[in-house]
Design a protein around this motif. Sequence first.
Motif, PDB file in Angstrom:
ATOM      1  N   CYS A 130      28.216   9.760  36.091  1.00 56.35           N
ATOM      2  CA  CYS A 130      27.873   9.935  34.829  1.00 56.35           C
ATOM      3  C   CYS A 130      27.320  11.309  34.674  1.00 56.35           C
ATOM      4  CB  CYS A 130      26.637   8.848  34.198  1.00 56.35           C
ATOM      5  SG  CYS A 130      25.224   9.403  34.830  1.00 56.35           S
ATOM      6  N   SER A 131      26.871  11.843  33.393  1.00 53.54           N
ATOM      7  CA  SER A 131      26.399  13.061  33.033  1.00 53.54           C
ATOM      8  C   SER A 131      25.014  12.513  33.258  1.00 53.54           C
ATOM      9  CB  SER A 131      26.899  13.911  32.007  1.00 53.54           C
ATOM     10  OG  SER A 131      26.358  13.002  30.703  1.00 53.54           O
ATOM     11  N   VAL A 132      23.853  13.407  33.298  1.00 53.28           N
ATOM     12  CA  VAL A 132      24.226  14.901  33.379  1.00 53.28           C
ATOM     13  C   VAL A 132      23.636  15.439  34.800  1.00 53.28           C
ATOM     14  CG1 VAL A 132      22.553  16.855  32.602  1.00 53.28           C
ATOM     15  CG2 VAL A 132      24.206  15.628  31.052  1.00 53.28           C
ATOM     16  N   GLY A 133      23.090  14.489  35.554  1.00 49.40           N
ATOM     17  CA  GLY A 133      22.596  15.145  36.569  1.00 49.40           C
ATOM     18  C   GLY A 133      21.156  14.660  36.901  1.00 49.40           C
ATOM     19  N   LEU A 134      20.299  15.415  38.052  1.00 48.32           N
ATOM     20  CA  LEU A 134      19.327  15.182  38.110  1.00 48.32           C
ATOM     21  C   LEU A 134      18.131  15.727  37.074  1.00 48.32           C
ATOM     22  CD1 LEU A 134      19.204  15.822  41.873  1.00 48.32           C
ATOM     23  CD2 LEU A 134      19.221  13.586  40.681  1.00 48.32           C
ATOM     24  N   ASP A 135      17.752  14.632  36.193  1.00 50.64           N
ATOM     25  CA  ASP A 135      17.180  15.094  34.807  1.00 50.64           C
ATOM     26  C   ASP A 135      15.744  14.773  34.735  1.00 50.64           C
ATOM     27  OD1 ASP A 135      17.196  16.292  32.584  1.00 50.64           O
ATOM     28  OD2 ASP A 135      18.155  15.046  31.356  1.00 50.64           O
ATOM     29  N   ILE A 147      18.514  20.689  46.971  1.00 49.89           N
ATOM     30  CA  ILE A 147      18.839  19.841  45.809  1.00 49.89           C
ATOM     31  C   ILE A 147      19.871  20.218  45.135  1.00 49.89           C
ATOM     32  CG2 ILE A 147      17.598  18.363  44.426  1.00 49.89           C
ATOM     33  CD1 ILE A 147      15.153  18.497  45.957  1.00 49.89           C
ATOM     34  N   ILE A 148      19.378  21.354  44.347  1.00 40.49           N
ATOM     35  CA  ILE A 148      20.286  21.880  43.356  1.00 40.49           C
ATOM     36  C   ILE A 148      21.870  22.031  44.272  1.00 40.49           C
ATOM     37  CG2 ILE A 148      21.097  24.063  42.001  1.00 40.49           C
ATOM     38  CD1 ILE A 148      18.162  24.469  41.647  1.00 40.49           C
ATOM     39  N   ASN A 199      34.896  17.847  39.509  1.00 45.96           N
ATOM     40  CA  ASN A 199      35.675  18.540  38.088  1.00 45.96           C
ATOM     41  C   ASN A 199      34.605  17.831  36.962  1.00 45.96           C
ATOM     42  OD1 ASN A 199      37.026  20.159  36.664  1.00 45.96           O
ATOM     43  ND2 ASN A 199      39.327  19.235  37.399  1.00 45.96           N
ATOM     44  N   LYS A 200      33.513  17.834  36.954  1.00 44.82           N
ATOM     45  CA  LYS A 200      32.674  17.432  35.926  1.00 44.82           C
ATOM     46  C   LYS A 200      31.460  18.178  36.085  1.00 44.82           C
ATOM     47  CE  LYS A 200      30.286  13.521  36.599  1.00 44.82           C
ATOM     48  NZ  LYS A 200      28.897  13.910  36.751  1.00 44.82           N
ATOM     49  N   THR A 201      30.732  18.096  34.877  1.00 43.68           N
ATOM     50  CA  THR A 201      29.553  18.587  34.533  1.00 43.68           C
ATOM     51  C   THR A 201      28.401  18.120  35.251  1.00 43.68           C
ATOM     52  OG1 THR A 201      30.239  19.296  32.259  1.00 43.68           O
ATOM     53  CG2 THR A 201      27.695  19.325  32.724  1.00 43.68           C
ATOM     54  N   THR A 202      27.436  18.468  36.212  1.00 45.77           N
ATOM     55  CA  THR A 202      26.258  18.312  36.656  1.00 45.77           C
ATOM     56  C   THR A 202      25.143  19.156  36.547  1.00 45.77           C
ATOM     57  OG1 THR A 202      27.078  18.797  38.881  1.00 45.77           O
ATOM     58  CG2 THR A 202      27.133  16.709  38.681  1.00 45.77           C
ATOM     59  N   ALA A 203      24.185  18.682  36.540  1.00 44.83           N
ATOM     60  CA  ALA A 203      22.951  19.672  36.207  1.00 44.83           C
ATOM     61  C   ALA A 203      21.665  19.081  37.082  1.00 44.83           C
ATOM     62  CB  ALA A 203      22.691  19.663  34.798  1.00 44.83           C
ATOM     63  N   VAL A 204      20.741  20.151  36.963  1.00 43.58           N
ATOM     64  CA  VAL A 204      19.393  19.703  37.588  1.00 43.58           C
ATOM     65  C   VAL A 204      18.335  20.317  36.717  1.00 43.58           C
ATOM     66  CG1 VAL A 204      17.863  19.941  39.605  1.00 43.58           C
ATOM     67  CG2 VAL A 204      20.214  19.779  40.034  1.00 43.58           C
TER      68      VAL A 204
END
Lengths: 89, 452
Positions: free
Chosen positions: B362-367, B383-384, B395-400
């Motif tokens: 899923c998106s978005v990541g560790l939020d 971690i990042i 091939n997807k968006t991930t974020a921290v």
Amino acid sequence: MKAIITVIGKDKIGIIAGVSQVLAENKVNILDISQTILQDYFTMMMLVDLSRATLPLDELKENLDKTGESLGVSIKLQREDVFKSMHRI
Amino acid sequence: MLNSYEIMETIRMIEDEKLDIRTITMGISLRNCSHPDGKIARKRIYDKITGLAENLVRVGEEIELEYGIPIINKRIAVTPISLVAESSDEEEYIEFARTLDQAAKDVGVDFIGGFSALVHKGYTEGDQRLIKSIPAALAKTERVCSSVNLATTRAGINMDAVQEMGRIIKETAKLTADRDGLGCAKLVVFANVPEDNPFMAGAFHGIGEPECVINVGISGPGTVKAALEKVRGERFDLVAETIKKTAFKITRMGQLVAGETAKRLGVPFGIVDLSLAPTPTIGDSVARILEEMGIESCGAPGTTAALALLNDAVKKGGAMASSHVGGLSGAFIPVSEDAGMIEAVEKGSLSLEKLEAMTCVCSVGLDMIAIPGDTPAETISAIIADEIAIGVINNKTTAVRIIPVPGKSVGEIVEFGGLLGRAPVMAVSNYSSTKFIARGGRIPAPINSLRN
């Protein structure tokens, strides 16, 4: 602009009369109306035309809120498009 | 006329199940605001934002009134400031952040995104100055949000930037220590960042975007949960079908509001973001949807599969309901903003490692994850790196968006307030990643065939 007015609450005498009176006073035309008892609640739905309304929308909503309070029911007014876009493809 | 069941269903979704439009975000290009004199650039920025967004809040409120659907946030996203400020001779960009803050305040929006830099392949001078300015900028402003893109599937991972962002996050936490590191809640790092995301803290106005645009983010975890309560114990086929139908209805609201807002403001409609965004309010939780599917507590085995099903079904249902879908479009799992996630962490059923696994589907990541304040910068960088690698390879968006809370340790609770919610401080591995992060350089772009 067409809108749907929904009135939900405990049944009592004079709900339709009370709501219609506010609408008539402010030149809101009722195009269609249906009433039923749904899940033990008095539920009324009206399709109204606001194009000749004499009050701005926020004041009309305030008036309806006051009427709703005195009748012990909740009255909502929302543009018809909300329901159409959700349920009609 | 519409039938009464349909009308009642819509009203129930709004009244009882917390259906709302999470955000109307106006994207504004600041590309024509650059100037060698920083003061002139900032005046142009202020004038452009306040000119275009002058009526944003009023129009949002008008639509709320007429349609009877709550619109929780009205926000602004601008061109990454590193691009706009770069031609000025200034060494730090804190004044640019102050200008954004003032403009946001004056038009009445709660957040403005775009104190950002895109450094997935390397830094320009402007990128360097912007990133160095982030800690002070977030400490000295109230409404500015910052984001940095560290990697893309095509470019690979900029490990120098990953290393630096670990330090920047620590520094941001330090400068906002009096508010439990709140600055870090307004700072997010990405892989494959979308250019039209309406959600904060990662919203900015991408360089391929038009002059001005309206993007809308929907919500509605409560509505999906309520729909699933009616198919308790049924097979997954029906679960997926039920989520699709609900997502369709939710997204139609988003499309209606987006179109109407764009029309009234006289700017083009961009996209509807199909993300199920939770809030800390009871009954507005993504974790509770997973639990409704049969997981005793979020994080237990099965959680990732449940989330994968949810995320995919939301997209399938939503895609048909909107003319243009974009942004992040996936279920959000921010710990502090989701009552079910908070409870799962407190109970010990949800760990950082499980959250990382969940972000693969899923998106978005560790939020919005709070970690101990004494976590080393290198560990945060590592971690990042892990999270970003998931995005790059898949091939997807991930974020921290992670908050090393100064002076707090595992199990303590941090209150951020409002939509940012509250978070229990989560445990982080004590083993060191220092030598790994010290290497720097770039991790090459992955091969995109032979996909296993």
